[in-house]
Design a protein around this motif. Structure first.
Motif, PDB file in Angstrom:
ATOM      1  N   ALA B  19      49.858 -10.848 -13.435  1.00 18.55           N
ATOM      2  CA  ALA B  19      48.495 -11.150 -13.004  1.00 18.55           C
ATOM      3  C   ALA B  19      47.816 -12.110 -13.977  1.00 18.55           C
ATOM      4  N   ILE B  20      47.974 -11.835 -15.257  1.00 15.55           N
ATOM      5  CA  ILE B  20      47.317 -12.688 -16.253  1.00 15.55           C
ATOM      6  C   ILE B  20      47.953 -14.067 -16.274  1.00 15.55           C
ATOM      7  N   THR B  21      49.287 -14.120 -16.322  1.00 16.07           N
ATOM      8  CA  THR B  21      49.948 -15.424 -16.409  1.00 16.07           C
ATOM      9  C   THR B  21      49.749 -16.247 -15.139  1.00 16.07           C
ATOM     10  N   ALA B  22      49.428 -15.569 -14.052  1.00 17.15           N
ATOM     11  CA  ALA B  22      49.163 -16.298 -12.818  1.00 17.15           C
ATOM     12  C   ALA B  22      47.745 -16.853 -12.796  1.00 17.15           C
ATOM     13  N   GLY B  23      46.981 -16.543 -13.832  1.00 20.13           N
ATOM     14  CA  GLY B  23      45.622 -17.066 -13.904  1.00 20.13           C
ATOM     15  C   GLY B  23      44.638 -16.256 -13.087  1.00 20.13           C
ATOM     16  N   GLU B  24      45.032 -15.019 -12.739  1.00 17.55           N
ATOM     17  CA  GLU B  24      44.159 -14.185 -11.932  1.00 17.55           C
ATOM     18  C   GLU B  24      42.874 -13.845 -12.679  1.00 17.55           C
ATOM     19  N   TYR B  25      43.017 -13.685 -14.000  1.00 15.88           N
ATOM     20  CA  TYR B  25      41.848 -13.498 -14.852  1.00 15.88           C
ATOM     21  C   TYR B  25      41.656 -14.771 -15.662  1.00 15.88           C
ATOM     22  N   PRO B  26      40.625 -15.564 -15.370  1.00 14.74           N
ATOM     23  CA  PRO B  26      40.429 -16.828 -16.089  1.00 14.74           C
ATOM     24  C   PRO B  26      40.238 -16.578 -17.581  1.00 14.74           C
ATOM     25  N   ALA B  27      40.569 -17.570 -18.367  1.00 13.96           N
ATOM     26  CA  ALA B  27      40.409 -17.452 -19.814  1.00 13.96           C
ATOM     27  C   ALA B  27      38.978 -17.059 -20.143  1.00 13.96           C
ATOM     28  N   GLY B  28      38.834 -16.080 -21.008  1.00 10.91           N
ATOM     29  CA  GLY B  28      37.508 -15.601 -21.379  1.00 10.91           C
ATOM     30  C   GLY B  28      37.114 -14.334 -20.649  1.00 10.91           C
ATOM     31  N   SER B  29      37.834 -13.999 -19.587  1.00  7.55           N
ATOM     32  CA  SER B  29      37.554 -12.751 -18.877  1.00  7.55           C
ATOM     33  C   SER B  29      37.693 -11.578 -19.834  1.00  7.55           C
ATOM     34  N   VAL B  30      36.839 -10.598 -19.638  1.00  5.58           N
ATOM     35  CA  VAL B  30      36.870  -9.432 -20.515  1.00  5.58           C
ATOM     36  C   VAL B  30      37.257  -8.189 -19.723  1.00  5.58           C
ATOM     37  N   LEU B  31      38.272  -7.498 -20.215  1.00  9.99           N
ATOM     38  CA  LEU B  31      38.700  -6.260 -19.591  1.00  9.99           C
ATOM     39  C   LEU B  31      38.392  -5.119 -20.549  1.00  9.99           C
ATOM     40  N   ARG B  32      38.253  -3.905 -20.001  1.00 10.61           N
ATOM     41  CA  ARG B  32      38.049  -2.757 -20.887  1.00 10.61           C
ATOM     42  C   ARG B  32      39.228  -1.802 -20.765  1.00 10.61           C
ATOM     43  N   THR B  33      39.692  -1.364 -21.914  1.00 12.53           N
ATOM     44  CA  THR B  33      40.877  -0.506 -21.950  1.00 12.53           C
ATOM     45  C   THR B  33      40.712   0.718 -21.051  1.00 12.53           C
ATOM     46  N   ASP B  34      39.559   1.375 -21.160  1.00 14.21           N
ATOM     47  CA  ASP B  34      39.340   2.597 -20.380  1.00 14.21           C
ATOM     48  C   ASP B  34      39.414   2.307 -18.882  1.00 14.21           C
ATOM     49  N   GLU B  35      38.767   1.234 -18.489  1.00 15.20           N
ATOM     50  CA  GLU B  35      38.751   0.895 -17.068  1.00 15.20           C
ATOM     51  C   GLU B  35      40.167   0.614 -16.575  1.00 15.20           C
ATOM     52  N   LEU B  36      40.926  -0.165 -17.381  1.00  7.92           N
ATOM     53  CA  LEU B  36      42.306  -0.467 -17.013  1.00  7.92           C
ATOM     54  C   LEU B  36      43.127   0.821 -16.905  1.00  7.92           C
ATOM     55  N   ALA B  37      42.904   1.723 -17.861  1.00  4.81           N
ATOM     56  CA  ALA B  37      43.648   2.987 -17.849  1.00  4.81           C
ATOM     57  C   ALA B  37      43.380   3.733 -16.558  1.00  4.81           C
ATOM     58  N   GLN B  38      42.118   3.750 -16.137  1.00  4.15           N
ATOM     59  CA  GLN B  38      41.778   4.410 -14.871  1.00  4.15           C
ATOM     60  C   GLN B  38      42.442   3.704 -13.702  1.00  4.15           C
ATOM     61  N   ARG B  39      42.315   2.382 -13.712  1.00  2.07           N
ATOM     62  CA  ARG B  39      42.861   1.606 -12.595  1.00  2.07           C
ATOM     63  C   ARG B  39      44.349   1.856 -12.407  1.00  2.07           C
ATOM     64  N   SER B  43      47.139   7.207 -19.200  1.00  2.00           N
ATOM     65  CA  SER B  43      46.261   7.619 -20.289  1.00  2.00           C
ATOM     66  C   SER B  43      45.879   6.404 -21.145  1.00  2.00           C
ATOM     67  N   ARG B  44      44.859   6.583 -21.954  1.00  2.00           N
ATOM     68  CA  ARG B  44      44.412   5.485 -22.805  1.00  2.00           C
ATOM     69  C   ARG B  44      45.509   5.063 -23.785  1.00  2.00           C
ATOM     70  N   SER B  45      46.268   6.027 -24.302  1.00  2.00           N
ATOM     71  CA  SER B  45      47.311   5.673 -25.266  1.00  2.00           C
ATOM     72  C   SER B  45      48.339   4.727 -24.644  1.00  2.00           C
ATOM     73  N   VAL B  46      48.726   5.031 -23.418  1.00  4.82           N
ATOM     74  CA  VAL B  46      49.688   4.165 -22.735  1.00  4.82           C
ATOM     75  C   VAL B  46      49.093   2.780 -22.529  1.00  4.82           C
ATOM     76  N   MET B  47      47.826   2.770 -22.095  1.00  3.44           N
ATOM     77  CA  MET B  47      47.181   1.479 -21.858  1.00  3.44           C
ATOM     78  C   MET B  47      47.062   0.686 -23.148  1.00  3.44           C
ATOM     79  N   ARG B  48      46.774   1.389 -24.230  1.00  5.76           N
ATOM     80  CA  ARG B  48      46.650   0.701 -25.509  1.00  5.76           C
ATOM     81  C   ARG B  48      47.972   0.042 -25.913  1.00  5.76           C
ATOM     82  N   GLU B  49      49.069   0.725 -25.673  1.00 13.13           N
ATOM     83  CA  GLU B  49      50.369   0.140 -26.006  1.00 13.13           C
ATOM     84  C   GLU B  49      50.621  -1.119 -25.185  1.00 13.13           C
TER      85      GLU B  49
END
Lengths: 233, 233
Positions: B19-39, B43-49
């Motif tokens: 997704a990132i390398t395809a440019g789905e999130y333009p440079a400068g986009s901000v993601l949050r670890t917790d939100e990604l973990a939910q999505r 768990s947060r630990s897995v997402m952090r890795e």
DNA sequence: TGTGACATATAAGTCTGACTTTTTGTTCCC
DNA sequence: GGGAACAAAAAGTCAGACTTATATGTCACA
């Protein structure tokens, strides 16, 4: 030169990365996450993150019930800037420097040829400016100033080639040139012939003469190979 | 072709990386670890890795109080095999294929020249065998068999060059050749001239004729460039 | 003696919750 | 308007409990 590791896992990598790339743990060595965490006095989560990074560089492989296995050198991601820095900092520095110089000798001439076709007027101007800066600092032990313009010159060529793979080697070239100036040879002023070649490359690029730019750059890189005694036997 | 992600964090990367390398999130986009973990329902630990791995590839940067910022394309570790695979799998495939082919055109001729000087008798034999395999499968729509020997041929050349940086590009060449056979051109049998060139390269290497091996390989790679319409305007 | 199934121990993998630290942006006062 | 103090937000860290895969050893049976 390189930023120190951000966060605890970065600190761990600053020690573990160089150790592995230096061959301190032979291929096949098995480490355990818990033991490493104790040794570095960090929590398991932090150590796991560090291992994940090493794994993404193909320096190690983590398997259940086995542990963290150090992989053979031929598996490593030797193009990873971090890995390159670690290896340049260790005892393998000379060999690494040779590998990179050979890579330069392949890439830069082609990049110069492309740059002659694709460089913007601004890039042509930058190139000329860099070459002039090299000339101006080529005498009187102004090695740092010379290096600065030399690095800039090659970065512009690689960028102007329009190929992202080439452009990303700018950092590599910078490391090689800096290494040559600081550690290895080059106690006296740079070779006047090399300086002239850089000026001529800048001219060729501006004149859109791809064939000439490529040939001249090949002469430059062959000079670099000779400095490291990489020759036909 | 590539192994699916090991462990949960690997699964996350299998979708987040492309997704990132395809440019789905333009440079400068901000993601949050917790939100990604939910999505991704981990768990947060897995997402952090997972984030740590993306960070080591310079695809993202993680900063306190800010979040996980997507970096500009020019920061990415485009030599990371994983990144190359992700980009080849996405919509940027054609551009990526061009970049890699240009890289090939720079590296392979020099590698062939070195191989002519350094190849072991075993490697010379392998090379000849591969070339013969290409000849044997160059007619009658035996594209897969032809590809197999083609890839092997170029791998041997890169390995025999004795330069680890060249050797590590074997995977890249394999991807490019496979891509050409499977997706893009090449509906008919391979160009007989190209097949002949491979045979001649094998001969030149065995004859220790570095200059000839380099020149012939340059002809091969220039053919590859022409197939993708990478030419002087 | 060899072989296959089964049991067991081990180390990585995962999840959760609480706490810390850094950084940003706001507010308030001079 | 500028600077200092403050509050909030998100990553960072840690500890502990639990799960899962798997290498290896054991034992029965052929």
């Amino acid at each position: 030169m390189s930023t120190p590791g951000r966060g605890l896992h970065g600190r761990v990598l600053d020690t573990l990365g160089p150790a592995i790339t230096a061959g301190e743990y032979p291929a096949g060595s098995v480490l355990r996450t818990d033991e490493l965490a104790q040794r570095f006095e960090v929590s398991r989560s932090v150590m796991r993150e560090a291992v994940r990074v090493l794994e993404s560089m193909h320096l190690v492989e983590s398997r259940r019930r086995v542990g963290v296995t150090v992989l053979a050198e031929c598996e490593w991601n030797v193009y990873d800037p971090q890995v390159i820095r670690w290896r340049l900092a260790g005892s393998e520095r000379p060999r690494q420097l040779r590998s990179l110089t050979v890579l330069r000798s392949a890439v830069e001439p082609v990049a110069a040829g492309l740059a002659a076709r694709l460089a913007t007027p601004e890039q042509c101007a930058e190139l000329t400016e860099c070459a002039l800066g090299m000339v101006a600092n080529s005498r009187g032990h102004r090695l740092e100033e010379y290096l600065f313009h030399d690095v800039a010159f090659h970065r512009v060529v690689l960028t102007a080639s329009g190929n992202e793979m080439f452009a990303r080697l700018g950092g590599v070239v910078a490391e090689v040139l800096a290494g040559r100036t600081h550690h290895d040879v080059m106690f006296e002023d740079p070779d006047p012939a090399a300086v002239t070649l850089h000026v001529q490359v800048a001219e060729a690029v501006r004149a859109r003469d791809a064939e000439r730019a490529e040939r001249l750059t090949r002469e430059i890189t062959e000079g670099a190979l000779q400095e490291l005694d990489i020759l036909a036997p």
